[in-house]
Design a protein around this motif. Sequence first.
Motif, short mmCIF file in Angstrom:
data_model
loop_
_atom_site.label_atom_id
_atom_site.label_comp_id
_atom_site.label_asym_id
_atom_site.label_seq_id
_atom_site.Cartn_x
_atom_site.Cartn_y
_atom_site.Cartn_z
N LEU A 294 0.84 -1.20 0.00
CA LEU A 294 0.00 0.00 0.00
C LEU A 294 0.88 1.25 0.00
O LEU A 294 1.66 1.46 0.91
CB LEU A 294 -0.91 -0.02 1.24
N ASN B 294 0.37 5.26 -0.49
CA ASN B 294 -0.57 6.38 -0.61
C ASN B 294 0.19 7.64 -1.00
O ASN B 294 0.49 8.49 -0.17
CB ASN B 294 -1.32 6.57 0.71
N THR C 220 -3.14 7.89 -4.48
CA THR C 220 -3.22 6.60 -5.16
C THR C 220 -4.09 5.55 -4.48
O THR C 220 -4.46 4.56 -5.11
CB THR C 220 -1.81 6.02 -5.37
N THR C 221 -4.42 5.73 -3.20
CA THR C 221 -5.28 4.75 -2.53
C THR C 221 -6.70 5.27 -2.32
O THR C 221 -7.50 4.61 -1.65
CB THR C 221 -4.68 4.33 -1.16
N ASN D 193 -2.65 -1.20 -2.87
CA ASN D 193 -3.47 -0.07 -3.29
C ASN D 193 -4.88 -0.48 -3.69
O ASN D 193 -5.85 0.25 -3.43
CB ASN D 193 -2.80 0.67 -4.45
N GLN E 19 -8.10 1.07 -1.91
CA GLN E 19 -9.13 1.78 -2.67
C GLN E 19 -10.51 1.21 -2.40
O GLN E 19 -11.48 1.96 -2.20
CB GLN E 19 -8.82 1.71 -4.17
#
Length: 334
Positions: free
Chosen positions: A157, A159, A247-248, A300, A304
């Motif tokens: 992950l 972010n 991005t997350t 990610n 999300q």
Amino acid sequence: MRGVGVAAAGIAGGRVRRVGVVVGVLVLASACGLTSGSPMVDDVEPGSIGRGEPLKGASLTVTSKEFTEQLILGAMMGIAFEAAGADVLDRTGIQGSVGAREAVKSGDADGMYEYTGTAWITYQGNSEPIADPRAQWAAVRKADLRNGLTWLAPAALNNTYALAMNRSNHKKYGTKTLSDVAALSASDPGAVTLCVESEFANRADGLPGMEKAYGMSVPAGNITQMDTGIIYTQAAKGSCTYGEVFTTDGRIKSMNLAVMRDDRKFFPNYNAAPEINSRTLKEWPAIEEVLDPITRRLNNAVAQELNAKVDVEGEDPHQVALEWMKEEGFVKEG
């Protein structure tokens, strides 16, 4: 907060973590945040984690920052500790970027999920990020050991910042990377319009640095500054060709946005990893084996999906974390 309010909080947290702050003020704020808290009382038993209840007898406090992703990650940590036999106090949701970290550092809390780039740049005072994610984590871990903090293995992950566009524009212009965006800005300057936050527009690790790194020159008239939540909507509508995103963020998926790959690795890595008070970890070393399987599953796409359940669908962050932990088999209902 729910819906748009929670979404704004979620992204604000991503934004705030990149800003230098006056530590004293935020420590005071964190102290205020830690005056309250409630026991976690989830009816959970060990699944694939916590077998044998290796944390039985421990009284552990988990914390987090106040934005969506952090609330979810903080809940995951607390639920994992519960399943492993610990009594857990929930002090998640501390306002500001430094407050939760200071709580773990001082021993007012025992652990949280933190971001490697945040620690490296904001807390440890470095100006240049390390391009390799694992090397970035290792450098952060080494530096923070002297602060009484131990970083456990990081998640995939990450972010961090990105540019994104709707599918119609993606089909029209065919850009997939930031290098492609730079080439488009050179061949067709009018095609590249940007919706960004004011901070991103002015920070060295934001738009100015990105333009320099990619040899990109976007006319000032093509750049519109606006609040974070509006950026996603405007990019989805095509009112701007590209919007600044994290991005997350769950809205990337819910709005079906195409994210441009940072092919020159300009933006810092913000990988999430457990940050644990070293004294606590020494007393309860099983914390590492309890958290590692969860951290390894986080990427990610997972972030999300879970963030969208809160930011788009209005669900409760703790419940989202609990249901995911059950679905993954990490814990079982008691």
